[in-house]
Design a protein around this motif. Structure first.
Motif, PDB file in Angstrom:
ATOM      1  N   SER A  91      34.069  48.480  18.012  1.00 51.58           N
ATOM      2  CA  SER A  91      35.210  47.587  17.991  1.00 51.58           C
ATOM      3  C   SER A  91      35.049  46.472  18.996  1.00 51.58           C
ATOM      4  N   ARG A 142      29.812  50.582  10.206  1.00 52.62           N
ATOM      5  CA  ARG A 142      31.112  51.227  10.090  1.00 52.62           C
ATOM      6  C   ARG A 142      31.284  51.848   8.704  1.00 52.62           C
ATOM      7  N   ASP A 147      39.211  42.035  15.363  1.00 50.47           N
ATOM      8  CA  ASP A 147      39.806  43.365  15.294  1.00 50.47           C
ATOM      9  C   ASP A 147      41.199  43.423  15.905  1.00 50.47           C
ATOM     10  N   ALA A 206      44.756  43.693  14.180  1.00 46.62           N
ATOM     11  CA  ALA A 206      45.329  44.905  13.586  1.00 46.62           C
ATOM     12  C   ALA A 206      46.635  45.297  14.264  1.00 46.62           C
ATOM     13  N   PRO A 244      41.463  49.351   6.382  1.00 46.03           N
ATOM     14  CA  PRO A 244      40.221  48.690   6.802  1.00 46.03           C
ATOM     15  C   PRO A 244      39.243  48.520   5.641  1.00 46.03           C
ATOM     16  N   LEU A 274      43.003  50.677  11.728  1.00 49.87           N
ATOM     17  CA  LEU A 274      41.669  50.240  12.132  1.00 49.87           C
ATOM     18  C   LEU A 274      41.148  51.094  13.274  1.00 49.87           C
ATOM     19  N   THR A 316      37.819  53.322  12.821  1.00 47.77           N
ATOM     20  CA  THR A 316      36.696  53.071  13.719  1.00 47.77           C
ATOM     21  C   THR A 316      36.331  54.333  14.489  1.00 47.77           C
TER      22      THR A 316
END
Length: 351
Positions: free
Chosen positions: A4, A67, A261, A264, A276, A326, A330
């Motif tokens: 991230s 990811r 990121d 989010a 995501p 997210l 992640t």
């Protein structure tokens, strides 16, 4: 390996560039991680304004692939390659073969597939020089759309308490390779579908076929809807466009739907459920993984449909832990990477 936050070069195992004046090749390959297997990622050909823009896109897309493959539980890593040029005017057999040789120079660490500006025909040409190439005999876009549909259905159930799409409004932004399949699946599920595309005739033709409405591209983000599905280029949700969103669920297959990121968090604060993209769009790479194992579309479908329960689990975990989807997604990818163990670092630049 931290996934991230901002993209930094130290996250990558290998980033290489090549320029060949004799073939016109100007290309970059980014290998983000091979902890779980060779780095899979498409070959994107795009008229970037310069090397810096191409590098930034390549790095972000490669990280997103790590990811995606990790969260999907695949024995693959994440990578990407970009060719700087206009696919309509600059693409030649000599250039594609040169890119194949560039890929082969990495010794199998990076496995290419199709992306914006490339298709099965280009992969076959690249495959005359590179030993391992995917997507040579077809387009995995339908299975990408099927997985996305399963994920959207799970998100609708999470938000509304029912997976029934009847009467739900869905906006599909971009009806190219994946988007047109997704629009058809949503229509069959009795959703009220609105489509848009920068090529208006493409949107109009599809809309006439499936009974959808047509929006102008600039209207899509601001249209009130239950589901907004960006299915074209990424970073459509950014600090400038986010205030216009009028959706309840943001769930599309475009790589890197969010420009950064940390968007989010304000999305969640507004009550918008973000699925995501690296979770939602894993159907295509799951199919490619199945092909690499000797399987086919039929054997891939049950694995692709697992995206639905995966989305449901991630959304439930995010709600229970009071984190963003997210963050939860992640964390899943990072945990699977951690369990894979360390991978050797080999960074460098070649020309």
């Amino acid at each position: 390996m931290k996934l991230s936050g901002p993209v930094v070069m130290d996250e990558f195992e290998q980033v290489v560039t090549r320029e060949e004046p004799e073939t016109g090749l100007r290309a970059i390959i980014a290998v983000h991680s091979t902890a779980r297997g060779p780095a899979l990622g498409g070959v994107r050909m795009w008229p970037y304004p310069g090397h810096a823009a191409a590098l930034d896109d390549c790095l972000r897309l490669a990280r997103a692939m790590t990811r995606k493959t990790a969260a999907a539980g695949l024995r693959l890593g994440g990578g990407k390659s970009v060719i700087i040029g206009d696919s309509a005017t600059d693409k030649t057999t000599e250039l594609l073969r040169a890119h194949g040789r560039f890929i082969q120079s990495l010794g199998g660490r990076y496995v290419p597939g199709i992306d914006v500006g490339t298709g099965a025909e280009e992969m076959r040409v690249i495959g005359t020089e590179a030993a391992t190439v995917t997507c040579t005999e077809g387009d995995p876009s339908y299975l990408t759309a099927l997985g996305a549909f399963a994920g959207i259905t799970a998100a609708v159930e999470h938000v509304y308490g029912s997976a029934d799409l009847s009467g739900r409004t869905a906006v599909v932004q971009g009806v190219g390779h994946v988007g047109h399949h997704l629009a058809r699946l949503l229509t069959k599920a009795s959703a009220a579908v609105l489509v848009t595309d920068v090529v208006r005739s493409r949107a109009e033709t599809l809309a006439a076929e499936i009974g959808a409405g047509v929006l102008e591209p600039e209207e899509a983000l601001a249209t009130r809807c239950d589901v907004l599905a960006p299915c074209a280029l990424g970073e459509v949700v950014n600090p400038a466009t986010m205030p216009a969103l009028r959706c309840e669920i943001l769930a599309g297959v475009a790589n890197n739907v969010l420009s950064q990121d940390d968007l989010a968090t304000p999305l969640a604060a507004r009550g918008i459920t973000f699925v995501p993209d690296f979770i939602l769009s894993a159907g295509g790479i799951t199919f490619l993984d199945e092909q690499l194992r000797g399987g086919d579309e039929r054997s891939a479908v049950p694995r692709v449909l697992e995206i639905g329960p995966r989305v449901g689990s991630i959304l439930a975990e995010a709600r229970a832990a009071a984190v963003t989807p997210l963050d939860a997604a992640t964390a899943l990818a990072e945990e699977r990477l951690r369990l894979s163990g360390p991978t050797p670092i080999d960074r460098g630049t070649t020309r």
